[in-house]
Enzyme design. Structure first.
Site, short mmCIF file in Angstrom:
data_model
loop_
_atom_site.label_atom_id
_atom_site.label_comp_id
_atom_site.label_asym_id
_atom_site.label_seq_id
_atom_site.Cartn_x
_atom_site.Cartn_y
_atom_site.Cartn_z
N ASN A 84 36.89 30.79 62.60
CA ASN A 84 38.16 30.10 62.84
C ASN A 84 39.03 29.98 61.60
O ASN A 84 40.18 29.59 61.67
CB ASN A 84 37.91 28.71 63.43
CG ASN A 84 36.86 27.92 62.67
OD1 ASN A 84 35.67 28.09 62.91
ND2 ASN A 84 37.30 27.06 61.76
N ARG A 109 33.70 19.25 68.50
CA ARG A 109 33.57 19.55 67.07
C ARG A 109 32.11 19.27 66.66
O ARG A 109 31.54 18.24 67.03
CB ARG A 109 34.52 18.67 66.25
CG ARG A 109 36.00 18.92 66.55
CD ARG A 109 36.47 20.23 65.94
NE ARG A 109 37.87 20.50 66.22
CZ ARG A 109 38.88 20.13 65.45
NH1 ARG A 109 38.64 19.46 64.33
NH2 ARG A 109 40.11 20.42 65.77
N ILE A 117 43.68 27.73 55.21
CA ILE A 117 44.29 28.96 55.72
C ILE A 117 45.17 29.60 54.66
O ILE A 117 45.17 30.82 54.47
CB ILE A 117 45.08 28.69 57.01
CG1 ILE A 117 44.16 28.13 58.11
CG2 ILE A 117 45.76 29.97 57.50
CD1 ILE A 117 42.98 29.04 58.46
N THR A 127 36.99 20.22 60.84
CA THR A 127 38.14 20.60 60.02
C THR A 127 38.58 19.44 59.14
O THR A 127 38.09 18.31 59.27
CB THR A 127 39.33 21.03 60.91
OG1 THR A 127 39.82 19.89 61.62
CG2 THR A 127 38.93 22.12 61.89
N ASN A 128 39.55 19.72 58.27
CA ASN A 128 40.06 18.70 57.34
C ASN A 128 40.72 17.53 58.06
O ASN A 128 40.90 16.47 57.47
CB ASN A 128 41.08 19.32 56.38
CG ASN A 128 40.42 19.94 55.17
OD1 ASN A 128 39.32 19.56 54.79
ND2 ASN A 128 41.09 20.90 54.56
N GLY A 149 44.31 22.63 72.60
CA GLY A 149 45.54 23.11 73.23
C GLY A 149 45.49 24.58 73.55
O GLY A 149 46.47 25.14 74.05
N SER A 189 46.87 29.13 67.76
CA SER A 189 45.70 28.54 67.10
C SER A 189 44.59 29.57 66.96
O SER A 189 44.63 30.64 67.57
CB SER A 189 45.19 27.35 67.90
OG SER A 189 44.59 27.79 69.11
N CYS A 190 43.57 29.22 66.18
CA CYS A 190 42.42 30.12 66.02
C CYS A 190 41.72 30.33 67.36
O CYS A 190 41.30 31.45 67.69
CB CYS A 190 41.45 29.55 64.99
SG CYS A 190 40.86 27.88 65.34
N THR A 191 41.60 29.28 68.16
CA THR A 191 40.92 29.39 69.45
C THR A 191 41.74 30.21 70.44
O THR A 191 41.19 31.02 71.20
CB THR A 191 40.63 28.00 70.03
OG1 THR A 191 39.81 27.27 69.10
CG2 THR A 191 39.90 28.10 71.36
#
Length: 481
Positions: free
Chosen positions: A453, A370, A139, A319-320, A348, A288-290
């Site tokens: 995202n 995921r 990001i 993701t990482n 969340g 968050s992105c979501t």
């Protein structure tokens, strides 16, 4: 002349017009701080083909292709006006002009539609506001690209520094290389050089100091000439007010977190509740992105139909935080190989809805899977509405929201019959409604929402930072409410 000859001639004519648009768009941006848009998509620093493709995309949402022959007269009209800092949407101008029955000329209509940005009404150009990135991961680097891109006029936001932990030999060279090349988002649009002696990355003329620190409390930003800055924390290490307050060091005025905030930290989704930020608030979160993907369409649906309850299922890129290969992880399931498995996990985002939409009384539940793709996710929003409706009505409503509503920068709309996740890499919207997948049965509506995202979320972050810094300029023509 054959049909093929006609098509080619038409293409060449449009190429010529698009080419002549570029210096006009650039001059407005550099000299007057005016960003020219087409249905919320910036035309600044775009190529001839990109401008033509952006015009053609309008047919997916507006039902008919928008031609440069239609928008060029409005662009020319803008260059004759005494414009102040603003964003002006040529697509909206052309659409509204077609619907206007007063017989005005393009010049008269344009002057009236953007009157709020001209003459005595125009706002002053803002002094550049310093920005610091704390953390330079996925990001952080995308936010850096956006800040550098938007620095073209010399006003607005100015990326002054990034703060990272020392990584050994050639650390700054490697970090600059990661900014220059991205496996998902492609090459950086511009030039990047490195001055190791001064620990500086120069990107498109922007000198960005690289500060090495293991803890926020060890940095005095004023010694780097940084004043009144907004610090964007991309690490997610601190999420409550106490932890994030560590960033309020000399030179830092506000802290923005790129993760869901905890406790009393405001969770902001631009377009929905950014206007609730108090002027004296020093710490806030971009959620968050979501959360950014689902809250704008959820608000749109609640405004029109009322939402009694809902469930969101996200099919999310890895993701990482996950392991490449099976290995220990403190969280359940996330220790299993991300590129090889679908992994059930928690989200969340559903609980965060209450912070961004406190007036929404509906209970929203959520879960996530995921999947082995590196970017772009989809949220499936299953809603029970307060009244019955039809698929056609919801389809047309959401298309109109994406075109003309105050949420048009957050909600995009696609009718592409074969759209897949990779098509939305680089989308600047918080989410994209997939019209073909939309399902409506009485009072039940199921929305399929694509979202980048990484990049789409980064765009939302920058919008929030622009807002709190005072450099978020108004958009004209004014959107319908």
């Amino acid at each position: 002349m054959t049909v093929n000859d006609d098509s080619f001639t038409n293409w060449k004519n449009r190429e010529e017009i698009a080419e002549s648009m570029i210096p006009l768009i650039g001059k407005l941006h550099r000299e007057r701080d005016v960003t020219v848009l087409l249905h919320s998509r910036s035309l600044v620093n775009k190529s001839v083909v990109s401008i033509l493709k952006t015009h053609r995309f309008a047919r997916q949402i507006a039902g008919a292709e928008l031609s440069v022959t239609e928008t060029m007269p409005f662009l020319k009209a803008l260059t004759t006006l005494d414009l102040g800092p603003s964003q002006i949407d040529l697509g909206m101008l052309a659409t509204m002009y077609k619907a206007d029955e007063r017989g005005l000329s393009v010049e008269e209509f344009t002057a009236e539609a953007v009157a709020g940005a001209t003459g005595a009404n125009k706002i002053d150009r803002r002094e550049p506001r310093d920005v610091v990135l704390y953390g330079f991961g996925r990001i952080g680097r995308l936010v850096a690209r956006l800040l550098i891109e938007k620095a073209g006029s010399g006003n607005g936001l100015r990326l002054r520094a990034i703060v990272v932990r020392g990584g050994g030999a050639q650390d700054i060279v490697k970090r600059a290389s990661l900014l220059r090349r991205d496996s998902i988002h492609g090459q950086f649009q511009g030039t990047i050089t490195v001055d190791e002696d001064s620990s500086t990355i120069v990107a498109n003329g922007n000198a960005i100091k690289v500060i090495y620190a293991d803890d926020p409390s060890s940095v005095d930003y004023t010694q780097y000439g940084i004043r009144d800055a907004i610090l964007i924390d991309n690490t997610g290490k601190w999420r409550d007010r106490e932890g994030l307050s560590k960033h309020l060091r000399p030179g830092i005025d506000k802290v923005v977190l790129t993760a869901p905030g905890k406790g009393d930290v405001p969770n902001i989704v631009h377009g929905v509740n950014h206007d609730t930020i108090k002027p004296d608030e020093q710490i806030l979160s971009c959620a968050s992105c979501t959360t950014n993907a689902i809250v704008p369409p959820l608000k749109a649906m609640d405004d029109e139909y009322g939402v009694l309850r809902g469930h969101v299922e996200t099919v999310h890129s890895f993701t990482n935080d996950q392991n490449l290969l099976d290995n220990y992880h403190k969280a359940e399931r996330r220790g299993r190989s991300a590129p090889l498995n679908m992994v059930i996990t928690e989200t969340g985002a559903a609980s965060a809805v209450a912070k961004a939409l406190p007036d929404l009384k509906a209970k929203i539940s959520g879960s996530s899977i995921r999947v082995p793709v590196p970017d772009v996710s989809i949220a499936i929003l299953n809603l029970q509405l307060a009244r019955e409706t039809t698929r056609e009505e919801v389809h047309d409503y959401l298309r109109e929201v994406s075109l003309t509503s105050p949420l048009k920068r957050q909600i995009d709309f696609t009718t592409a019959p074969d759209a897949v996740s990779s098509d939305f890499i680089g989308s600047r919207h918080a989410s994209i409604v997939d019209a073909g997948a939309l399902k409506v049965d009485g009072d039940n509506a199921i929305l399929y929402l694509w979202y980048d995202n990484e990049f789409g979320y980064s765009c939302q972050v920058v919008r929030v930072v622009q807002h709190v810094s005072g450099v978020e300029y108004p958009t004209y023509p004014a959107t319908a409410v």
